[in-house]
Motif scaffolding. Structure first.
Motif, PDB file in Angstrom:
ATOM      1  N   ALA A 179       0.809  -1.221   0.000  1.00 29.97           N
ATOM      2  CA  ALA A 179       0.000   0.000   0.000  1.00 29.97           C
ATOM      3  C   ALA A 179       0.843   1.272   0.000  1.00 29.97           C
ATOM      4  O   ALA A 179       0.541   2.222  -0.736  1.00 29.97           O
ATOM      5  CB  ALA A 179      -0.942  -0.011   1.197  1.00 29.97           C
ATOM      6  N   PHE A 180       1.900   1.331   0.796  1.00 23.49           N
ATOM      7  CA  PHE A 180       2.721   2.531   0.878  1.00 23.49           C
ATOM      8  C   PHE A 180       3.320   2.883  -0.481  1.00 23.49           C
ATOM      9  O   PHE A 180       3.333   4.042  -0.891  1.00 23.49           O
ATOM     10  CB  PHE A 180       3.821   2.324   1.923  1.00 23.49           C
ATOM     11  CG  PHE A 180       4.722   3.509   2.141  1.00 23.49           C
ATOM     12  CD1 PHE A 180       4.210   4.721   2.563  1.00 23.49           C
ATOM     13  CD2 PHE A 180       6.086   3.401   1.939  1.00 23.49           C
ATOM     14  CE1 PHE A 180       5.043   5.817   2.774  1.00 23.49           C
ATOM     15  CE2 PHE A 180       6.930   4.484   2.148  1.00 23.49           C
ATOM     16  CZ  PHE A 180       6.405   5.694   2.562  1.00 23.49           C
ATOM     17  N   GLY A 181       3.805   1.864  -1.183  1.00 25.60           N
ATOM     18  CA  GLY A 181       4.386   2.101  -2.499  1.00 25.60           C
ATOM     19  C   GLY A 181       3.354   2.516  -3.538  1.00 25.60           C
ATOM     20  O   GLY A 181       3.575   3.440  -4.329  1.00 25.60           O
ATOM     21  N   HIS A 182       2.210   1.827  -3.557  1.00 25.47           N
ATOM     22  CA  HIS A 182       1.178   2.135  -4.543  1.00 25.47           C
ATOM     23  C   HIS A 182       0.522   3.485  -4.257  1.00 25.47           C
ATOM     24  O   HIS A 182       0.227   4.250  -5.186  1.00 25.47           O
ATOM     25  CB  HIS A 182       0.140   1.020  -4.580  1.00 25.47           C
ATOM     26  CG  HIS A 182       0.639  -0.236  -5.219  1.00 25.47           C
ATOM     27  ND1 HIS A 182       0.595  -0.447  -6.580  1.00 25.47           N
ATOM     28  CD2 HIS A 182       1.228  -1.347  -4.687  1.00 25.47           C
ATOM     29  CE1 HIS A 182       1.117  -1.639  -6.866  1.00 25.47           C
ATOM     30  NE2 HIS A 182       1.507  -2.198  -5.727  1.00 25.47           N
ATOM     31  N   ASP A 183       0.287   3.798  -2.979  1.00 23.70           N
ATOM     32  CA  ASP A 183      -0.292   5.100  -2.637  1.00 23.70           C
ATOM     33  C   ASP A 183       0.638   6.236  -3.043  1.00 23.70           C
ATOM     34  O   ASP A 183       0.196   7.254  -3.594  1.00 23.70           O
ATOM     35  CB  ASP A 183      -0.566   5.183  -1.132  1.00 23.70           C
ATOM     36  CG  ASP A 183      -1.770   4.361  -0.699  1.00 23.70           C
ATOM     37  OD1 ASP A 183      -2.508   3.878  -1.573  1.00 23.70           O
ATOM     38  OD2 ASP A 183      -1.963   4.192   0.520  1.00 23.70           O
ATOM     39  N   ALA A 184       1.938   6.070  -2.767  1.00 23.63           N
ATOM     40  CA  ALA A 184       2.906   7.115  -3.118  1.00 23.63           C
ATOM     41  C   ALA A 184       2.939   7.335  -4.624  1.00 23.63           C
ATOM     42  O   ALA A 184       3.000   8.485  -5.099  1.00 23.63           O
ATOM     43  CB  ALA A 184       4.291   6.739  -2.604  1.00 23.63           C
ATOM     44  N   ALA A 185       2.908   6.246  -5.389  1.00 24.43           N
ATOM     45  CA  ALA A 185       2.913   6.363  -6.844  1.00 24.43           C
ATOM     46  C   ALA A 185       1.680   7.123  -7.333  1.00 24.43           C
ATOM     47  O   ALA A 185       1.775   8.009  -8.200  1.00 24.43           O
ATOM     48  CB  ALA A 185       2.970   4.977  -7.481  1.00 24.43           C
ATOM     49  N   LEU A 186       0.521   6.792  -6.784  1.00 28.44           N
ATOM     50  CA  LEU A 186      -0.711   7.450  -7.189  1.00 28.44           C
ATOM     51  C   LEU A 186      -0.680   8.938  -6.857  1.00 28.44           C
ATOM     52  O   LEU A 186      -1.053   9.783  -7.692  1.00 28.44           O
ATOM     53  CB  LEU A 186      -1.904   6.780  -6.506  1.00 28.44           C
ATOM     54  CG  LEU A 186      -3.275   7.415  -6.755  1.00 28.44           C
ATOM     55  CD1 LEU A 186      -3.617   7.421  -8.241  1.00 28.44           C
ATOM     56  CD2 LEU A 186      -4.349   6.692  -5.945  1.00 28.44           C
ATOM     57  N   ILE A 187      -0.249   9.271  -5.649  1.00 26.72           N
ATOM     58  CA  ILE A 187      -0.204  10.680  -5.231  1.00 26.72           C
ATOM     59  C   ILE A 187       0.783  11.464  -6.092  1.00 26.72           C
ATOM     60  O   ILE A 187       0.477  12.558  -6.574  1.00 26.72           O
ATOM     61  CB  ILE A 187       0.173  10.780  -3.740  1.00 26.72           C
ATOM     62  CG1 ILE A 187      -0.929  10.159  -2.872  1.00 26.72           C
ATOM     63  CG2 ILE A 187       0.412  12.235  -3.329  1.00 26.72           C
ATOM     64  CD1 ILE A 187      -0.500   9.855  -1.451  1.00 26.72           C
ATOM     65  N   PHE A 188       1.976  10.895  -6.295  1.00 30.33           N
ATOM     66  CA  PHE A 188       3.003  11.580  -7.084  1.00 30.33           C
ATOM     67  C   PHE A 188       2.548  11.764  -8.525  1.00 30.33           C
ATOM     68  O   PHE A 188       2.679  12.855  -9.097  1.00 30.33           O
ATOM     69  CB  PHE A 188       4.305  10.782  -7.025  1.00 30.33           C
ATOM     70  CG  PHE A 188       5.458  11.433  -7.724  1.00 30.33           C
ATOM     71  CD1 PHE A 188       6.094  12.532  -7.167  1.00 30.33           C
ATOM     72  CD2 PHE A 188       5.905  10.961  -8.951  1.00 30.33           C
ATOM     73  CE1 PHE A 188       7.162  13.143  -7.813  1.00 30.33           C
ATOM     74  CE2 PHE A 188       6.974  11.559  -9.606  1.00 30.33           C
ATOM     75  CZ  PHE A 188       7.599  12.655  -9.031  1.00 30.33           C
ATOM     76  N   LYS A 189       1.977  10.724  -9.132  1.00 33.30           N
ATOM     77  CA  LYS A 189       1.484  10.828 -10.510  1.00 33.30           C
ATOM     78  C   LYS A 189       0.358  11.849 -10.620  1.00 33.30           C
ATOM     79  O   LYS A 189       0.307  12.630 -11.577  1.00 33.30           O
ATOM     80  CB  LYS A 189       0.995   9.463 -10.999  1.00 33.30           C
ATOM     81  CG  LYS A 189       2.088   8.458 -11.268  1.00 33.30           C
ATOM     82  CD  LYS A 189       1.538   7.203 -11.950  1.00 33.30           C
ATOM     83  CE  LYS A 189       0.490   6.519 -11.115  1.00 33.30           C
ATOM     84  NZ  LYS A 189      -0.043   5.299 -11.780  1.00 33.30           N
ATOM     85  N   THR A 190      -0.550  11.833  -9.663  1.00 37.18           N
ATOM     86  CA  THR A 190      -1.686  12.760  -9.690  1.00 37.18           C
ATOM     87  C   THR A 190      -1.203  14.197  -9.568  1.00 37.18           C
ATOM     88  O   THR A 190      -1.688  15.096 -10.279  1.00 37.18           O
ATOM     89  CB  THR A 190      -2.678  12.428  -8.571  1.00 37.18           C
ATOM     90  OG1 THR A 190      -3.120  11.070  -8.695  1.00 37.18           O
ATOM     91  CG2 THR A 190      -3.888  13.351  -8.615  1.00 37.18           C
ATOM     92  N   ALA A 191      -0.242  14.423  -8.678  1.00 33.82           N
ATOM     93  CA  ALA A 191       0.303  15.769  -8.494  1.00 33.82           C
ATOM     94  C   ALA A 191       1.037  16.237  -9.751  1.00 33.82           C
ATOM     95  O   ALA A 191       0.863  17.372 -10.206  1.00 33.82           O
ATOM     96  CB  ALA A 191       1.236  15.803  -7.286  1.00 33.82           C
ATOM     97  N   MET A 192       1.842  15.350 -10.334  1.00 33.40           N
ATOM     98  CA  MET A 192       2.582  15.713 -11.536  1.00 33.40           C
ATOM     99  C   MET A 192       1.637  16.019 -12.696  1.00 33.40           C
ATOM    100  O   MET A 192       1.838  16.982 -13.445  1.00 33.40           O
ATOM    101  CB  MET A 192       3.549  14.594 -11.919  1.00 33.40           C
ATOM    102  CG  MET A 192       4.706  14.394 -10.946  1.00 33.40           C
ATOM    103  SD  MET A 192       5.853  15.786 -10.893  1.00 33.40           S
ATOM    104  CE  MET A 192       6.610  15.675 -12.520  1.00 33.40           C
ATOM    105  N   ALA A 193       0.591  15.213 -12.848  1.00 31.25           N
ATOM    106  CA  ALA A 193      -0.375  15.428 -13.931  1.00 31.25           C
ATOM    107  C   ALA A 193      -1.107  16.756 -13.765  1.00 31.25           C
ATOM    108  O   ALA A 193      -1.433  17.429 -14.749  1.00 31.25           O
ATOM    109  CB  ALA A 193      -1.371  14.274 -13.975  1.00 31.25           C
TER     110      ALA A 193
END
Length: 430
Positions: A179-193
């Motif tokens: 979860a920690f890895g997948h949540d971080a990826a989602l947050i980072f991708k969403t912020a970058m987009a």
């Protein structure tokens, strides 16, 4: 000398406890249940937390404890798995001599323990729980998280990256497969987009937690030719990745962002220019930390005892204990020295503002902590044999946290380039 400096500094902060609880009411000791990883791969992150807890408790006890009551900790190894942690938490919380639980490191364990804290009415401080999902309903009365969560932590990296490398086009991600890895990826991708819509994700890898060999992942990252590689690998995984990736040129072909990179500065040979941070404000060499006499004494004592400087899990644990100590001070002052019940202690934590070793924690109404985010890049230092954090920025906590009750991911998706432009710039925190 270190001990006397600590005692002098801490004595000032304990001045509010001049009126002690009456002898028949205060306990013989203040029991704490402290949960962290003391074995397995995650111990590379968990043991610095345990070390800090032991040192902080010793230092507080040296000054007379809290309200004249010494602290006594029972340590629980989270490596046994969630069911074992739940059983030990329940056992400790049922014993009224254990008045506070400091739990836990793993977000999965925190999610499992949060409802139990409410059921058992046991004040619990999540010293490292990062998942933004922990306090979503806003109804917690006994579970507190003073150290921030994954939303401001990973939004901060998107901000810093775009401030430092505004022309980035291609990003790759390598995070642990849970979860920690997948949540971080989602947050980072969403912020970058949201902040730079033309960014493309060219690789997204999720190696198993506890992996020893990252050669396959490194080959895939190299082949994807990213401008930036983002990772929230941690513990032994991060150390292994750095040692294997550096000889293969990954740090020279791409801008690397290691969200937990500060934890390996003293152990792995990180090159200059790697974006790193501390998932909060817990850098022992930050301007706020160096200006705090208590922090300086803690750092000196930590290095003397353990042979290395504290990393940010150490600071998070120490700050969690300070958070608890401040709640006792507040409750004792309010009651005129009468020893607080568990519900009174929890009430003292609610809405509190606490000065920590590295800044200030403000507790929202949902019991989530507002903590500034510190990010920088690795640089050589004439004073140390290992890289330090340079080019620092300190993003304000309240600007990076969604309003209470909002969908956190949707909120991240509403960020704009104007939001980015309004943030403090790299190098401004010095």
């Amino acid at each position: 000398m270190i001990r006397s400096a600590w005692m002098a500094a801490l004595a000032v902060s304990l001045g509010a406890l001049a009126v002690p609880a009456s002898a028949q009411e205060k306990p013989a000791s203040l029991g704490l249940g402290v949960m962290t990883f003391t074995s397995g791969p995650a111990a590379a992150y968990g043991m610095p937390g345990k070390n800090a807890a032991e040192l902080m408790i010793d230092m507080i006890n040296t000054t007379g404890g809290i309200g004249g009551v010494p602290l006594k900790a029972t340590y629980v190894d989270e490596a046994q798995g969630t069911q074992g942690v739940i059983a030990e938490y329940r056992h400790l919380a049922e014993d009224k001599s254990n008045q506070v639980m400091i739990a836990a490191l793993s977000s999965a364990n925190c999610l499992a323990l949060a409802p139990l804290a409410e059921q058992m009415q046991a004040p619990t401080i999540g010293w490292n729980c990062d998942t933004h999902q922990l306090l979503l309903d806003g109804k917690s009365r006994y579970y507190f998280r003073p150290n921030g969560n994954t939303i401001p932590e990973f939004v901060a990296y998107a901000l810093y990256l775009l401030q430092r490398k505004p022309d980035v086009k291609r990003i790759a991600i390598i995070n642990p497969d849970y979860a920690f890895g997948h949540d971080a990826a989602l947050i980072f991708k969403t912020a970058m987009a949201a902040l730079k819509p033309d960014v493309e994700v060219v690789a997204e890898l999720f190696p198993k937690l506890g992996s020893a060999n990252f050669q396959t992942e490194i080959s895939k990252l190299s082949a994807s030719r990213p401008d930036v590689i983002f990772s929230n690998l941690w513990g032994a995984d991060l150390e292994n990745f750095v040692r294997q990736a550096a000889p293969r040129g990954l740090f020279t072909s791409s801008q690397v962002v290691l969200a937990l990179g500060e934890t390996v500065l003293q152990r792995a040979n990180l090159p200059e220019g790697v974006i790193v941070g501390v998932l909060g404000d817990g850098w022992w060499m930050s301007p706020d930390a160096k200006a705090n006499s208590v922090t300086k004494a803690f750092v000196e004592a930590y290095e003397k005892r353990y042979g290395e400087y504290p990393v940010f899990p150490s600071i998070k644990m120490a700050n969690a204990i300070i958070y608890m100590k401040t709640a006792y001070e507040t409750a004792l002052k309010k009651s005129g020295g009468k020893w607080p019940r568990r519900d009174e202690l929890a009430e003292a934590m609610r809405g509190s503002t606490v000065k920590t070793l590295t800044g200030t924690t403000v507790t929202r109404k949902d019991n989530d902590g507002l903590v500034d985010q510190l990010v920088g890049v690795t640089a050589k230092s004439p004073d140390h044999k290992f890289p330090v954090i340079s080019g620092m920025v300190r993003y304000k906590a309240d600007t990076l946290m969604p309003p209470q009750g909002d969908d956190a991911i949707k909120w991240v998706g509403t960020l704009t380039p104007a939001f980015l432009a309004a943030q403090p710039k790299p190098g401004s925190y010095q």
